[in-house]
Design a protein around this motif. Structure first.
Motif, PDB file in Angstrom:
ATOM      1  N   PRO A  39       0.940  -1.311  -0.121  1.00 31.58           N
ATOM      2  CA  PRO A  39       0.031   0.060  -0.177  1.00 31.58           C
ATOM      3  C   PRO A  39       1.001   1.359   0.088  1.00 31.58           C
ATOM      4  CG  PRO A  39      -0.865  -1.547   1.415  1.00 31.58           C
ATOM      5  CD  PRO A  39       0.493  -2.316   0.987  1.00 31.58           C
ATOM      6  N   GLU A  40       1.934   1.220   0.720  1.00 37.52           N
ATOM      7  CA  GLU A  40       3.148   2.189   0.596  1.00 37.52           C
ATOM      8  C   GLU A  40       4.381   1.755   0.006  1.00 37.52           C
ATOM      9  OE1 GLU A  40       3.142   4.396   4.169  1.00 37.52           O
ATOM     10  OE2 GLU A  40       1.074   4.738   4.063  1.00 37.52           O
ATOM     11  N   PRO A  41       4.413   1.636  -1.433  1.00 37.10           N
ATOM     12  CA  PRO A  41       5.495   1.167  -1.985  1.00 37.10           C
ATOM     13  C   PRO A  41       6.900   1.586  -1.619  1.00 37.10           C
ATOM     14  CG  PRO A  41       3.812   1.536  -3.683  1.00 37.10           C
ATOM     15  CD  PRO A  41       3.528   2.246  -2.287  1.00 37.10           C
ATOM     16  N   LYS A  42       7.997   0.702  -1.419  1.00 37.64           N
ATOM     17  CA  LYS A  42       9.092   1.412  -1.053  1.00 37.64           C
ATOM     18  C   LYS A  42      10.103   1.119  -2.367  1.00 37.64           C
ATOM     19  CE  LYS A  42       9.380  -1.069   3.053  1.00 37.64           C
ATOM     20  NZ  LYS A  42       8.218  -1.664   3.396  1.00 37.64           N
ATOM     21  N   ILE A  43      11.352   1.503  -2.062  1.00 33.98           N
ATOM     22  CA  ILE A  43      12.320   1.365  -3.197  1.00 33.98           C
ATOM     23  C   ILE A  43      13.388   0.676  -2.437  1.00 33.98           C
ATOM     24  CG2 ILE A  43      14.040   2.436  -4.240  1.00 33.98           C
ATOM     25  CD1 ILE A  43      11.708   2.571  -5.878  1.00 33.98           C
ATOM     26  N   ILE A  44      13.786  -0.768  -2.888  1.00 32.79           N
ATOM     27  CA  ILE A  44      15.164  -1.485  -2.328  1.00 32.79           C
ATOM     28  C   ILE A  44      16.007  -1.435  -3.337  1.00 32.79           C
ATOM     29  CG2 ILE A  44      15.869  -3.551  -1.344  1.00 32.79           C
ATOM     30  CD1 ILE A  44      12.837  -3.983  -0.611  1.00 32.79           C
TER      31      ILE A  44
END
Ligand code: FAD
Length: 452
Positions: A180-185
């Motif tokens: 729902p709150e996409p992260k960048i890895i």
């Protein structure tokens, strides 16, 4: 399954979508049709909606909405995969990445690029700086760099630089999670294996930083021989003598009827080696061919080939060899065969004897883990599923070959043979609800999905 499309559409308002059934069906397919088995097993699945974001922020909005509404996403680059990697087995969203395609920076030895960039455009851009890609698939013109990384294995250039998964070919990748709150890895070095060849099941690859080498103006050439055995022995000698090649492909004479544009340059009574060699190697190539009773059939720059209406040598090898045949005649399919190392041409001679007109031979010279690795992509007359797996067993049991099964649609059944726990662990982080390309990895089970 029913998904809440009204809610999804309102959350992605302003982002381009296609919902015309013809367009959606087209983008639900890739080149799985090489395999009659895959056509039967998965050819009928279609997605619901194609979404075409143009920047990272738009991808983030799509990922967030899909995660909140639990709608599956199948990511799509050029759609040239051969194993149904782009077929949405549970419908849902087809995320077309081809507009996320900027070349971000080119430095000596490396380029940073967005995942949806077409490989040809990327390679052309780095060539402007006196460099070139370490490798590309023969689908250079259509495939994207992100699709190559997550769906491909190697290709033209693998003879010099190994397969894609060999260390040092890709430096880092930037992955967006499906939450729902996409992260960048960001993954670096060996960690990139967590998403490499994962068929887009564990994160949306947004950017890659990949290796470059000094460019060569490759000469596209072919040599003709009296026997298939001679083509293989010539190639092994060329490798031993360290002839500078970017591509070295052997094609059995029976393919010549599919290479119609080449006419007498690939006649029906000669077996061929198609190659891309450094300009200064032309004499050595010709001398070496002569020492195996062969002769050079043509030797041209890519522009000269184009002027003569011929395709580049890289479209005469890898899975383009198969494509030429499948376009011309029905009733064929193919296999992907890794030969035991060190390679013995006698194995191929035995196979030619055993399979006669049911298999036409085609081999690629490559490197894997620093060693010479020969791959076969034989054209195989299709009878039925049982016969296909009987042949696969024979190649494994009688010849000690490894088969990367092109008739299977899961990562494990295709090549890896075992569940990659590192990739599954990463999926728990990057795709906790199991929404990315569902059904393509046997390592993920429904009970692993995060609960609300
Ligand atoms: P797609 O088919 O669009 O996608 C492949 C997989 O990657 C899918 O599972 C998709 O979901 C996933 N994916 C795509 N983009 C992303 C992203 N940004 N993030 C996460 N996942 C993503 N392969 C080789 O390795 N070497 C060859 O020489 C070769 N030759 C070929 C020749 C022919 C004629 C054909 C038809 C196929 C060939 N292939 C080859 C297979 C294929 O063309 C390549 O692997 C190609 O690089 C795939 O790129 P694509 O953009 O078309 O990927």
């Amino acid at each position: 399954r029913a998904y809440d499309w009204a809610a999804f559409r309102s959350e992605i308002d302003g982002i381009r979508v296609y919902d015309d059934p013809k367009q959606v069906e087209l983008r639900s397919r890739d080149y799985f049709w090489y395999s009659p088995i895959l056509s039967e097993d998965i050819g009928h699945f279609v997605g619901d909606l194609v979404v075409i974001p143009t920047d990272e922020e738009q991808v983030r909005r799509v990922a967030a909405a899909a995660a909140r509404l639990r709608i599956p996403i199948t990511i799509r680059g050029g759609g040239t995969g051969n194993y149904g990697q782009c077929v949405p087995l549970e419908g849902g969203i087809i995320l077309d990445m081809t507009k996320i395609d900027r070349v971000l920076s080119i430095e000596p030895g490396r380029v940073r690029v967005q995942a949806g960039a077409r490989i040809a455009r990327l390679d052309d851009a780095v060539r402007e700086t006196g460099q070139e890609l370490l490798m590309y698939p023969s689908t250079r013109r259509i495939a994207t760099i992100g699709g190559f990384f997550t769906g491909g294995s190697g290709g033209i250039g693998s003879l010099r630089h190994g397969m894609l998964r060999d260390d040092g070919n890709i430096y880092s990748v930037k992955v967006m999670t499906l939450e729902p709150e996409p992260k960048i890895i960001e993954l670096h070095g060996h960690d990139i294996q967590k998403v490499q060849h994962a068929y887009g099941t564990n994160g949306i690859v947004m950017e890659l930083e990949i290796g470059l080498t000094e460019k060569t103006d490759w000469i596209h050439t072919a040599a003709l021989f009296d026997s298939y055995d001679a083509t293989l022995r010539f190639c092994l000698k060329a490798l031993e003598e360290k002839l500078d090649c970017y591509l070295l492909t052997t094609v059995d004479r029976r393919f010549s009827r599919f290479y119609t544009k080449f006419g007498d340059l690939f006649p029906a009574d000669r077996d061929a080696v198609f190659a891309m060699i450094a300009p200064e190697e032309q004499e050595r190539f010709a001398e070496l061919a002569a020492s195996f009773g062969g002769r050079v059939s043509f030797s041209m720059t890519q522009d000269e080939l184009h002027t003569n209406g011929l395709q580049p040598a890289y479209e005469c090898g890898w899975n383009h060899t198969t494509l030429q045949a499948l376009k011309a005649e029905e009733g064929w399919t193919y296999l992907q065969v890794a030969y035991p190392r060190p390679f013995d041409p006698e194995t191929v001679m035995r196979q030619m004897e055993r399979y006669g007109d049911d298999q036409y031979m085609h081999h690629e010279m490559a490197r894997l883990e620093g060693e010479v690795q020969i791959f076969g992509l034989p054209l195989v007359r299709y009878k039925d599923r049982d016969d296909t797996y009987r042949v696969i067993r024979e190649l494994e049991e009688l010849d000690g070959c490894d088969i990367y099964d092109p008739h299977a649609f899961t990562i494990e059944d295709g090549g890896m043979k075992q569940i990659d726990t590192m990739q599954i662990e990463f999926k728990k982080l990057a795709d906790p609800f199991g929404l990315l390309n569902p059904g393509k990895t046997r390592g993920w089970t429904a009970d692993m999905a995060a609960k609300d």
